[in-house]
Design a protein around this motif. Structure first.
Motif, PDB file in Angstrom:
ATOM      1  N   GLY A  37     106.691  -0.990  12.972  1.00  0.00           N
ATOM      2  CA  GLY A  37     106.460   0.714  13.401  1.00  0.00           C
ATOM      3  C   GLY A  37     105.972   1.652  12.858  1.00  0.00           C
ATOM      4  O   GLY A  37     105.581   2.154  13.782  1.00  0.00           O
ATOM      5  N   ASP A  38     105.068   1.663  11.577  1.00  0.00           N
ATOM      6  CA  ASP A  38     104.334   2.525  11.609  1.00  0.00           C
ATOM      7  C   ASP A  38     102.730   2.823  12.349  1.00  0.00           C
ATOM      8  O   ASP A  38     102.608   3.603  12.702  1.00  0.00           O
ATOM      9  CB  ASP A  38     103.751   3.066   9.957  1.00  0.00           C
ATOM     10  CG  ASP A  38     103.263   4.104   9.629  1.00  0.00           C
ATOM     11  OD1 ASP A  38     103.212   5.024  10.126  1.00  0.00           O
ATOM     12  OD2 ASP A  38     102.748   4.068   8.067  1.00  0.00           O
ATOM     13  N   ALA A  39     102.170   1.752  12.757  1.00  0.00           N
ATOM     14  CA  ALA A  39     100.998   1.630  13.527  1.00  0.00           C
ATOM     15  C   ALA A  39     101.214   1.236  14.478  1.00  0.00           C
ATOM     16  O   ALA A  39     100.119   2.488  15.181  1.00  0.00           O
ATOM     17  CB  ALA A  39     100.215  -0.478  13.090  1.00  0.00           C
ATOM     18  N   MET A  98      94.195   4.177  12.780  1.00  0.00           N
ATOM     19  CA  MET A  98      95.343   4.494  11.868  1.00  0.00           C
ATOM     20  C   MET A  98      96.132   3.561  11.205  1.00  0.00           C
ATOM     21  O   MET A  98      96.440   2.428  11.920  1.00  0.00           O
ATOM     22  CB  MET A  98      96.354   5.469  12.839  1.00  0.00           C
ATOM     23  CG  MET A  98      95.545   6.711  13.724  1.00  0.00           C
ATOM     24  SD  MET A  98      96.948   7.537  14.855  1.00  0.00           S
ATOM     25  CE  MET A  98      96.410   6.302  16.244  1.00  0.00           C
ATOM     26  N   ASP A  99      96.768   4.148  10.105  1.00  0.00           N
ATOM     27  CA  ASP A  99      97.389   2.839   9.186  1.00  0.00           C
ATOM     28  C   ASP A  99      97.097   1.836   8.761  1.00  0.00           C
ATOM     29  O   ASP A  99      97.627   1.727   8.100  1.00  0.00           O
ATOM     30  CB  ASP A  99      98.819   2.606  10.135  1.00  0.00           C
ATOM     31  CG  ASP A  99     100.093   2.009   9.250  1.00  0.00           C
ATOM     32  OD1 ASP A  99     100.355   2.497   7.932  1.00  0.00           O
ATOM     33  OD2 ASP A  99     100.655   1.070   9.497  1.00  0.00           O
ATOM     34  N   THR A 100      95.751   2.042   8.987  1.00  0.00           N
ATOM     35  CA  THR A 100      95.127   1.670   7.875  1.00  0.00           C
ATOM     36  C   THR A 100      93.476   1.924   7.876  1.00  0.00           C
ATOM     37  O   THR A 100      93.046   2.965   8.403  1.00  0.00           O
ATOM     38  CB  THR A 100      95.019  -0.617   8.329  1.00  0.00           C
ATOM     39  OG1 THR A 100      94.226  -0.947   7.963  1.00  0.00           O
ATOM     40  CG2 THR A 100      93.924   0.123   9.820  1.00  0.00           C
ATOM     41  N   ASP A 124      95.749   7.604   7.830  1.00  0.00           N
ATOM     42  CA  ASP A 124      95.997   6.222   6.270  1.00  0.00           C
ATOM     43  C   ASP A 124      97.163   6.939   5.309  1.00  0.00           C
ATOM     44  O   ASP A 124      95.989   7.676   4.363  1.00  0.00           O
ATOM     45  CB  ASP A 124      94.661   5.648   5.976  1.00  0.00           C
ATOM     46  CG  ASP A 124      95.542   3.832   5.860  1.00  0.00           C
ATOM     47  OD1 ASP A 124      96.764   3.561   6.258  1.00  0.00           O
ATOM     48  OD2 ASP A 124      94.901   3.058   5.074  1.00  0.00           O
ATOM     49  N   HIS A 125      97.793   5.891   4.504  1.00  0.00           N
ATOM     50  CA  HIS A 125      98.065   6.344   3.183  1.00  0.00           C
ATOM     51  C   HIS A 125      97.952   4.610   2.731  1.00  0.00           C
ATOM     52  O   HIS A 125      99.139   4.766   1.323  1.00  0.00           O
ATOM     53  CB  HIS A 125      99.842   6.564   3.815  1.00  0.00           C
ATOM     54  CG  HIS A 125     100.386   5.735   4.580  1.00  0.00           C
ATOM     55  ND1 HIS A 125     101.761   5.156   4.192  1.00  0.00           N
ATOM     56  CD2 HIS A 125     100.011   4.761   5.921  1.00  0.00           C
ATOM     57  CE1 HIS A 125     102.814   3.900   4.300  1.00  0.00           C
ATOM     58  NE2 HIS A 125     101.673   3.963   5.416  1.00  0.00           N
ATOM     59  N   HIS A 126      97.367   3.568   3.065  1.00  0.00           N
ATOM     60  CA  HIS A 126      97.069   3.362   2.261  1.00  0.00           C
ATOM     61  C   HIS A 126      95.573   3.216   1.350  1.00  0.00           C
ATOM     62  O   HIS A 126      94.959   3.863   1.433  1.00  0.00           O
ATOM     63  CB  HIS A 126      96.787   1.514   3.068  1.00  0.00           C
ATOM     64  CG  HIS A 126      97.581   1.296   3.456  1.00  0.00           C
ATOM     65  ND1 HIS A 126      97.824   1.597   4.641  1.00  0.00           N
ATOM     66  CD2 HIS A 126      98.596   0.488   3.065  1.00  0.00           C
ATOM     67  CE1 HIS A 126      99.198   1.232   5.391  1.00  0.00           C
ATOM     68  NE2 HIS A 126      99.882   0.423   4.326  1.00  0.00           N
ATOM     69  N   SER A 127      95.980   2.299   0.052  1.00  0.00           N
ATOM     70  CA  SER A 127      94.627   3.042  -1.233  1.00  0.00           C
ATOM     71  C   SER A 127      93.305   2.055  -0.741  1.00  0.00           C
ATOM     72  O   SER A 127      92.387   2.405  -1.249  1.00  0.00           O
ATOM     73  CB  SER A 127      95.231   3.124  -2.310  1.00  0.00           C
ATOM     74  OG  SER A 127      95.800   1.642  -2.583  1.00  0.00           O
ATOM     75  N   ALA A 144     104.848   7.857   5.390  1.00  0.00           N
ATOM     76  CA  ALA A 144     104.507   6.558   6.389  1.00  0.00           C
ATOM     77  C   ALA A 144     102.922   7.650   6.932  1.00  0.00           C
ATOM     78  O   ALA A 144     102.666   8.815   7.289  1.00  0.00           O
ATOM     79  CB  ALA A 144     104.758   6.317   7.536  1.00  0.00           C
ATOM     80  N   ALA A 145     102.255   6.438   7.507  1.00  0.00           N
ATOM     81  CA  ALA A 145     101.051   6.787   8.239  1.00  0.00           C
ATOM     82  C   ALA A 145     101.575   7.936   9.339  1.00  0.00           C
ATOM     83  O   ALA A 145     100.657   8.976   9.967  1.00  0.00           O
ATOM     84  CB  ALA A 145      99.615   6.283   8.902  1.00  0.00           C
ATOM     85  N   ALA A 146     102.434   7.530   9.560  1.00  0.00           N
ATOM     86  CA  ALA A 146     103.392   7.994  11.059  1.00  0.00           C
ATOM     87  C   ALA A 146     103.107  10.345  10.330  1.00  0.00           C
ATOM     88  O   ALA A 146     103.341  11.046  11.093  1.00  0.00           O
ATOM     89  CB  ALA A 146     104.135   8.102  11.438  1.00  0.00           C
ATOM     90  N   THR A 174     111.394   3.049   9.426  1.00  0.00           N
ATOM     91  CA  THR A 174     110.442   1.090   9.138  1.00  0.00           C
ATOM     92  C   THR A 174     109.491   1.431   7.615  1.00  0.00           C
ATOM     93  O   THR A 174     109.635   0.226   6.905  1.00  0.00           O
ATOM     94  CB  THR A 174     109.521   1.078  10.195  1.00  0.00           C
ATOM     95  OG1 THR A 174     108.475   1.532  10.986  1.00  0.00           O
ATOM     96  CG2 THR A 174     110.348   0.592  11.848  1.00  0.00           C
ATOM     97  N   ASP A 175     108.559   1.886   7.766  1.00  0.00           N
ATOM     98  CA  ASP A 175     107.817   1.864   6.122  1.00  0.00           C
ATOM     99  C   ASP A 175     109.105   2.731   5.208  1.00  0.00           C
ATOM    100  O   ASP A 175     108.460   2.304   4.067  1.00  0.00           O
ATOM    101  CB  ASP A 175     106.559   3.067   6.517  1.00  0.00           C
ATOM    102  CG  ASP A 175     105.646   2.422   6.864  1.00  0.00           C
ATOM    103  OD1 ASP A 175     105.365   1.172   7.801  1.00  0.00           O
ATOM    104  OD2 ASP A 175     104.415   2.617   6.455  1.00  0.00           O
ATOM    105  N   THR A 176     109.755   3.279   5.660  1.00  0.00           N
ATOM    106  CA  THR A 176     110.814   4.022   4.313  1.00  0.00           C
ATOM    107  C   THR A 176     111.820   2.723   4.054  1.00  0.00           C
ATOM    108  O   THR A 176     112.729   3.247   4.003  1.00  0.00           O
ATOM    109  CB  THR A 176     111.312   5.249   4.268  1.00  0.00           C
ATOM    110  OG1 THR A 176     111.998   5.063   5.490  1.00  0.00           O
ATOM    111  CG2 THR A 176     110.469   6.117   4.713  1.00  0.00           C
TER     112      THR A 176
HETATM  113 MN    MN Z   1     102.301   2.751   7.065  1.00  0.00          MN
END
Ligand code: MN
Length: 338
Positions: A37-39, A98-100, A124-127, A144-146, A174-176
């Protein structure tokens, strides 16, 4: 002294990203394979924001969307990418990923990305990060990336049309886990409130995103609950599904839904395990914990893996033996605690 904040000040990054994006005639909007959902919220959201400004963009995915993905607020047209030689690559002059930021999640087009023919922005919000970009909008503390997309839109002063508000909301929601997970920050809730003000219908969104399961999952849940056993003073719930049950149900060995979480709603239950015999000689196990038991450790002892509170494994043994092994290992783990 100024107030410290976890959120890095990125006014300049947002301004630079805005300048770069606005210099493109037709950007490509990308996210990871098997988009969640975030992507899709990011792709659809940015597409709708640009469209409201009369700007073109290409929203792209790698696979035909599933019904669950289609339940998300979509763009008018999604481009299905066909590998590294897709003709659309010659028609775009920039890319927003986005999101990756992990090349493993961008495999179908990673060669084209590595060639670096067009400039790119990564949000993005991933490490995990192994993809370079001209501009990074990255905050690993963002729910979330959103949410980063929303910050960007606000920083740029863009109008957020209802269609975009819906998509950004879906990304955050969705991410939360519908604002239940520990990544639900004040900012996530404040942003959600703003997005509702921009036209998001809470009840409709919840029904569309979280109440769309097929009837087969309810039938599976009923079957699993009929195999309920409580052990160790009602603290361990086992949902045992025998091969007789799976065979008569005509279900494939696919998604088993959320039934494994259900026993945790009981006060005394600390561990829940769904143990399914699909008849292929391997018992599929899903573990959940809300207490002291580390189910990642439990799963690892069978060669599986996961997180402290949610994990899975496959056990090569008859159902009864698998059951006994699980109970023994939970018991051992508890006794080894000081
Ligand atoms: Mn995400």
């Amino acid at each position: 002294m100024s107030t410290t904040t976890k959120q890095p000040d990125r006014t300049e990054d947002y301004a630079a990203a805005t300048r770069l994006l606005m210099s493109w005639k037709r950007p490509l909007l990308l996210s990871h394979t098997n988009p969640d959902g975030d992507a899709l919220g990011c792709i659809n959201g940015l597409h709708a924001i640009l469209k409201a400004q009369g700007r073109e963009s290409v929203a792209a995915v790698y696979e035909t969307p599933t019904p669950h993905q289609l339940a998300l607020t979509g763009v008018d047209k999604v481009h299905l990418l066909n590998g590294n030689d897709d003709p659309v690559f010659s028609e775009v002059d920039g890319v927003v990923v986005m999101d990756t930021c992990a090349s493993a999640q961008l495999k179908p087009v990673v060669d084209w990305l590595r060639e670096g023919r067009v400039p790119r922005i990564v949000l993005d919000h991933h490490s995990t990060r192994d993809l370079s970009a001209d501009i990074h909008l990255i905050d690993t503390s963002a729910s979330a990336a959103a949410l980063i997309l929303f910050r960007w839109a606000r920083a740029a002063g863009w109008n957020i049309p209802t269609q975009a508000a819906k998509s950004i909301f879906e990304g955050i929601a969705t991410d939360t886990g519908w604002f239940r997970f520990s990544n639900t920050t004040p900012e996530a809730l404040n942003t959600a409130a703003e997005l509702i003000g921009l036209g998001v219908d809470l009840d409709e969104t919840h029904n569309r995103l979280f109440r769309q399961e097929p009837a087969s999952l309810l039938r599976f849940a009923a079957m699993a609950m009929s195999g309920l056993e409580l052990h160790q003073d009602d603290s361990v719930a086992l949902l045992c599904v025998t091969h007789e049950m799976t065979r008569s149900s005509n279900l494939g060995s696919g998604d088993t839904g959320h039934v494994v979480n259900h026993p945790l709603s009981v006060a005394s239950v600390e561990v829940s395990a769904l143990i399914v015999d699909w008849g292929d000689g391997v018992i599929k196990c899903s573990f959940r914990s809300k207490g002291e038991v580390d189910v990642a450790k439990l799963a690892a002892s069978f060669g599986g893996g996961g997180h402290v509170r949610a994990a899975g494994a496959r056990i090569e043994a008859p159902l009864d033996e698998a059951k006994q092994m699980i109970l023994n290992r939970i018991n051992e783990q508890r006794r080894s605690k000081p």
